[in-house]
Design a protein around this motif. Structure first.
Motif, PDB file in Angstrom:
ATOM      1  N   VAL A  17      16.689  -5.896  16.898  1.00 31.04           N
ATOM      2  CA  VAL A  17      16.949  -5.628  15.599  1.00 31.04           C
ATOM      3  C   VAL A  17      17.502  -6.822  14.713  1.00 31.04           C
ATOM      4  O   VAL A  17      17.050  -6.958  13.776  1.00 31.04           O
ATOM      5  CB  VAL A  17      18.216  -4.561  15.649  1.00 31.04           C
ATOM      6  N   LYS A  18      18.203  -7.626  15.214  1.00 26.95           N
ATOM      7  CA  LYS A  18      18.760  -8.875  14.744  1.00 26.95           C
ATOM      8  C   LYS A  18      17.666 -10.137  14.460  1.00 26.95           C
ATOM      9  O   LYS A  18      17.340 -10.589  13.398  1.00 26.95           O
ATOM     10  CB  LYS A  18      19.830  -9.285  15.348  1.00 26.95           C
ATOM     11  N   ILE A  19      16.767 -10.034  15.546  1.00 28.88           N
ATOM     12  CA  ILE A  19      15.669 -11.013  15.421  1.00 28.88           C
ATOM     13  C   ILE A  19      14.650 -10.314  14.095  1.00 28.88           C
ATOM     14  O   ILE A  19      14.145 -11.151  13.442  1.00 28.88           O
ATOM     15  CB  ILE A  19      14.990 -11.048  16.821  1.00 28.88           C
ATOM     16  N   LEU A  20      14.435  -9.202  14.280  1.00 29.45           N
ATOM     17  CA  LEU A  20      13.560  -8.464  13.201  1.00 29.45           C
ATOM     18  C   LEU A  20      14.009  -8.971  11.944  1.00 29.45           C
ATOM     19  O   LEU A  20      13.352  -9.076  10.993  1.00 29.45           O
ATOM     20  CB  LEU A  20      13.443  -7.184  13.499  1.00 29.45           C
ATOM     21  N   LYS A  21      15.331  -8.578  11.728  1.00 25.55           N
ATOM     22  CA  LYS A  21      15.899  -8.840  10.549  1.00 25.55           C
ATOM     23  C   LYS A  21      15.826 -10.268  10.035  1.00 25.55           C
ATOM     24  O   LYS A  21      15.803 -10.578   8.846  1.00 25.55           O
ATOM     25  CB  LYS A  21      17.598  -8.163  10.407  1.00 25.55           C
ATOM     26  N   PHE A  22      15.949 -11.073  10.965  1.00 27.97           N
ATOM     27  CA  PHE A  22      16.063 -12.656  10.853  1.00 27.97           C
ATOM     28  C   PHE A  22      14.756 -13.006  10.365  1.00 27.97           C
ATOM     29  O   PHE A  22      14.758 -13.860   9.328  1.00 27.97           O
ATOM     30  CB  PHE A  22      16.418 -13.223  12.288  1.00 27.97           C
ATOM     31  N   ILE A  23      13.722 -12.502  11.101  1.00 25.73           N
ATOM     32  CA  ILE A  23      12.276 -13.076  10.500  1.00 25.73           C
ATOM     33  C   ILE A  23      12.085 -12.420   9.215  1.00 25.73           C
ATOM     34  O   ILE A  23      11.503 -12.998   8.306  1.00 25.73           O
ATOM     35  CB  ILE A  23      11.407 -12.626  11.672  1.00 25.73           C
ATOM     36  N   ASN A  24      12.525 -11.074   8.871  1.00 28.51           N
ATOM     37  CA  ASN A  24      12.270 -10.449   7.458  1.00 28.51           C
ATOM     38  C   ASN A  24      12.724 -11.342   6.657  1.00 28.51           C
ATOM     39  O   ASN A  24      12.330 -11.380   5.511  1.00 28.51           O
ATOM     40  CB  ASN A  24      12.589  -9.164   7.841  1.00 28.51           C
ATOM     41  N   LYS A  25      14.128 -12.066   6.808  1.00 25.45           N
ATOM     42  CA  LYS A  25      14.801 -12.545   5.867  1.00 25.45           C
ATOM     43  C   LYS A  25      14.122 -14.026   5.797  1.00 25.45           C
ATOM     44  O   LYS A  25      13.862 -14.511   4.452  1.00 25.45           O
ATOM     45  CB  LYS A  25      16.115 -12.768   6.222  1.00 25.45           C
ATOM     46  N   ASN A  26      13.938 -14.738   6.758  1.00 28.85           N
ATOM     47  CA  ASN A  26      13.326 -15.946   6.782  1.00 28.85           C
ATOM     48  C   ASN A  26      11.861 -16.474   6.673  1.00 28.85           C
ATOM     49  O   ASN A  26      11.285 -17.476   6.586  1.00 28.85           O
ATOM     50  CB  ASN A  26      14.175 -16.938   7.732  1.00 28.85           C
ATOM     51  N   LYS A  95      22.506 -18.412  10.945  1.00 32.10           N
ATOM     52  CA  LYS A  95      21.958 -19.184   9.890  1.00 32.10           C
ATOM     53  C   LYS A  95      20.687 -19.917  10.725  1.00 32.10           C
ATOM     54  O   LYS A  95      20.677 -20.108  11.816  1.00 32.10           O
ATOM     55  CB  LYS A  95      22.827 -20.357   9.380  1.00 32.10           C
ATOM     56  N   LEU A  96      19.390 -20.050   9.807  1.00 32.63           N
ATOM     57  CA  LEU A  96      18.230 -20.608  10.506  1.00 32.63           C
ATOM     58  C   LEU A  96      18.681 -21.963  10.842  1.00 32.63           C
ATOM     59  O   LEU A  96      19.083 -22.889  10.110  1.00 32.63           O
ATOM     60  CB  LEU A  96      17.298 -20.758   9.379  1.00 32.63           C
ATOM     61  N   LYS A  97      18.501 -22.294  12.031  1.00 33.62           N
ATOM     62  CA  LYS A  97      18.562 -23.653  12.451  1.00 33.62           C
ATOM     63  C   LYS A  97      17.211 -23.999  13.295  1.00 33.62           C
ATOM     64  O   LYS A  97      16.780 -23.570  14.265  1.00 33.62           O
ATOM     65  CB  LYS A  97      19.777 -23.929  13.669  1.00 33.62           C
ATOM     66  N   LYS A  98      16.566 -24.908  12.551  1.00 34.66           N
ATOM     67  CA  LYS A  98      15.307 -25.598  12.934  1.00 34.66           C
ATOM     68  C   LYS A  98      15.584 -25.982  14.583  1.00 34.66           C
ATOM     69  O   LYS A  98      16.440 -26.798  14.629  1.00 34.66           O
ATOM     70  CB  LYS A  98      14.548 -26.272  12.285  1.00 34.66           C
TER      71      LYS A  98
END
Lengths: 102, 102
Positions: A17-26, A95-98
């Motif tokens: 769920v978190k990954i999906l939300k994360f990709i949806n955001k970023n 937070k997004l960390k490359k």
DNA sequence: TTTATATATCAATATATCTTGATATTTCGC
DNA sequence: GCGAAATATCAAGATATATTGATATATAAA
């Protein structure tokens, strides 16, 4: 039925769920970015991404050694409503960390 | 997140999906009706109904010895979309067989 | 109060899923 | 071709969930 359960099963996990939300955001991200942002080992992230892809939420595009995952488009009405619901959830995503070395 | 996962988990089961579709089609039903229609033992049906209730899809009303389950109303947008999706699924649900002895 | 019906819950077992660490695969640059 | 980086897959152990059968609870009728 099988497809429906696969779709539902793909979102029946806190990490996914978190990954999906994360990709949806970023937007489009490669595996190592997600791996680094979530601070989880690679095999775990890779597995969850596959499940979300097989669940119909994500698509992958390979470019070089990298696999870029993004929200599949267009999404059907049901998966859209799932995405919307997840977006409304009051949960912390990192937070997004490359993370790729190159 | 917990609530979301509980909701999703409640429909991540073939039997529960069928029961939900069944109640959505036939309206308010008591446990023994469902038990008889599905030809499953009572404890199994009872458990699944509880999970669907806790998942926010069903409500119960006790009248006498009977427990009547029906679709909770009003449903939020997300659960409505789930119900709609389940309704569209091309799966077999049993015919209603009234099962109570009295 | 006793008995029967309807429902809920519990304990044990079976099955499925998640996590980790190891290994395999793929692609790029030297 | 060889080594390194990115990703995927596999095996083993841990955890969660489903099923069954037994038991508990609640209501109603005799």
């Amino acid at each position: 039925m099988e497809l429906f359960l696969q779709t539902v099963g793909s979102i029946y996990d806190e990490t996914r769920v978190k990954i999906l939300k994360f990709i949806n955001k970023n937007g489009e991200l490669c595996v190592c970015d997600i791996e680094n942002s979530f601070e989880m080992i690679q095999s775990r992230i890779s597995r969850h991404l596959k499940i979300l892809k097989d669940g119909g939420f994500l698509k992958v595009e390979r470019r070089g050694t990298w696999a870029y995952y993004s929200i599949r488009s267009p999404l059907d009405e049901f998966r859209l409503s799932v995405l919307k619901e997840i977006d409304l959830l009051d949960i912390e995503i990192p937070k997004l960390k490359k993370g790729c070395a190159l």
